[in-house]
Design a protein around this motif. Structure first.
Motif, PDB file in Angstrom:
ATOM      1  N   ASP A  67      -3.404   3.546   0.056  1.00 10.49           N
ATOM      2  CA  ASP A  67      -3.759   3.408   1.460  1.00 10.49           C
ATOM      3  C   ASP A  67      -4.908   4.359   1.806  1.00 10.49           C
ATOM      4  O   ASP A  67      -5.180   5.315   1.072  1.00 10.49           O
ATOM      5  CB  ASP A  67      -2.544   3.717   2.340  1.00 10.49           C
ATOM      6  CG  ASP A  67      -2.598   2.999   3.677  1.00 10.49           C
ATOM      7  OD1 ASP A  67      -3.650   2.429   4.010  1.00 10.49           O
ATOM      8  OD2 ASP A  67      -1.570   3.009   4.381  1.00 10.49           O
ATOM      9  N   THR A  68      -5.568   4.105   2.916  1.00  7.53           N
ATOM     10  CA  THR A  68      -6.620   4.999   3.388  1.00  7.53           C
ATOM     11  C   THR A  68      -6.052   6.409   3.571  1.00  7.53           C
ATOM     12  O   THR A  68      -4.942   6.568   4.080  1.00  7.53           O
ATOM     13  CB  THR A  68      -7.190   4.495   4.719  1.00  7.53           C
ATOM     14  OG1 THR A  68      -7.661   3.154   4.531  1.00  7.53           O
ATOM     15  CG2 THR A  68      -8.344   5.360   5.182  1.00  7.53           C
ATOM     16  N   ARG A 121       0.835  -1.190   0.000  1.00  3.93           N
ATOM     17  CA  ARG A 121       0.000   0.000   0.000  1.00  3.93           C
ATOM     18  C   ARG A 121       0.875   1.246   0.000  1.00  3.93           C
ATOM     19  O   ARG A 121       1.995   1.240   0.538  1.00  3.93           O
ATOM     20  CB  ARG A 121      -0.928   0.016   1.232  1.00  3.93           C
ATOM     21  CG  ARG A 121      -1.912  -1.154   1.274  1.00  3.93           C
ATOM     22  CD  ARG A 121      -2.928  -1.086   0.157  1.00  3.93           C
ATOM     23  NE  ARG A 121      -3.879  -2.199   0.243  1.00  3.93           N
ATOM     24  CZ  ARG A 121      -3.724  -3.357  -0.382  1.00  3.93           C
ATOM     25  NH1 ARG A 121      -2.633  -3.579  -1.114  1.00  3.93           N
ATOM     26  NH2 ARG A 121      -4.645  -4.296  -0.284  1.00  3.93           N
ATOM     27  N   ASP A 168       0.962   5.786   0.198  1.00  8.04           N
ATOM     28  CA  ASP A 168       0.300   7.043   0.537  1.00  8.04           C
ATOM     29  C   ASP A 168      -0.016   7.855  -0.713  1.00  8.04           C
ATOM     30  O   ASP A 168      -1.032   8.556  -0.771  1.00  8.04           O
ATOM     31  CB  ASP A 168       1.197   7.880   1.463  1.00  8.04           C
ATOM     32  CG  ASP A 168       1.517   7.168   2.758  1.00  8.04           C
ATOM     33  OD1 ASP A 168       0.577   6.898   3.522  1.00  8.04           O
ATOM     34  OD2 ASP A 168       2.705   6.853   2.982  1.00  8.04           O
TER      35      ASP A 168
END
Length: 246
Positions: A155-156, A127, A129
């Motif tokens: 990513d979240t 994942r 950013d």
């Protein structure tokens, strides 16, 4: 559900044939070298705003993991690494990777370059950013599937920056007739008009993945000043979008 393979082998072969020229500012990638400062301004501003970073501080992107999909010779990966990001540069054209690795080594930069696909990275559960998807989507076999893979990789609270070429008569004249046939900045056949995507189409595809398109701008070439600028209104040829993952 992610697509199993969005790579177009014919498109990969085009860029494989030009791999050795990535860092030649007067070679086949001259248009990208001309556009790069404008691209970087947009990318840096978007990342700084999204993650609350002060670009005047040393290594402002330290702690951020960034994926540069279709990294080529590293024209974007290197400045992102200089700003402190932990960078993975991925490209389906294997010939690009040694060129990128050598240039990064000569520049004293540590960048994780890989001959791989977005799908394979996603399959490993990685994942990021930030994902840079710059001038790539018009070369893949399945744009919607490709964006779905990007969503999986993000990513979240992550940020996807995606640029491409609009589809209209002006973009055909500028990006194909002008760049490939008149100026000969690019080999003939580098772009296919039918693969160009309008801003509304791209934002709809991004939204269909569950991401939230939050910004779109144009990259505009001025033949009198012989330079590029960012425009809020003119997205008629080259343009860029930013999207977030809640």
């Amino acid at each position: 559900m992610t697509a199993t393979n969005t790579i177009d082998p014919a498109e990969v072969a085009k860029f494989e044939a030009m791999a050795a020229e990535w860092w030649d500012v007067n070679g086949k990638f001259k248009p990208l070298h001309m556009l790069n400062p404008c691209r970087l301004d947009y990318i840096v501003d978007q990342i700084a705003a999204e993650f609350g970073r002060d670009i005047n501080q040393p290594l402002p992107f330290k702690g951020l993991r960034l994926l540069d999909i279709g990294c080529g010779g590293g024209l974007l990966s290197e400045p992102m690494a200089r700003l402190g990001a932990s960078v993975v540069g991925a490209d389906a054209a294997g010939g690009n990777i040694p060129v990128a690795q050598l240039h990064a080594q000569q520049s004293g930069l540590e960048i994780d370059y890989r001959h791989t696909s977005a799908e394979d990275i996603a399959a490993n559960g990685e994942r990021f950013d930030v994902i840079l998807n710059m001038e790539v989507i018009e070369h893949v076999a399945d744009p919607q599937g490709f964006l779905e893979v990007c969503n999986t990789l993000l990513d979240t609270n992550g940020l996807l920056i995606c640029s491409t070429i609009n589809r209209n008569p002006k973009s055909y004249m500028m990006a194909i007739i002008g760049a490939e046939h008149v100026m000969r900045w690019l080999p003939k056949g580098t772009h296919e008009f039918d693969k160009f995507i309008t801003p509304d189409e791209l934002c709809a595809m991004i939204a269909n993945t569950g991401l939230n398109p939050v910004d779109r701008k144009g990259f505009v070439f001025n033949p009198l000043r012989w330079d590029w600028s960012i425009s809020d209104r003119d997205l008629s040829v080259n343009y860029v979008t930013a999207s977030t993952k809640a």
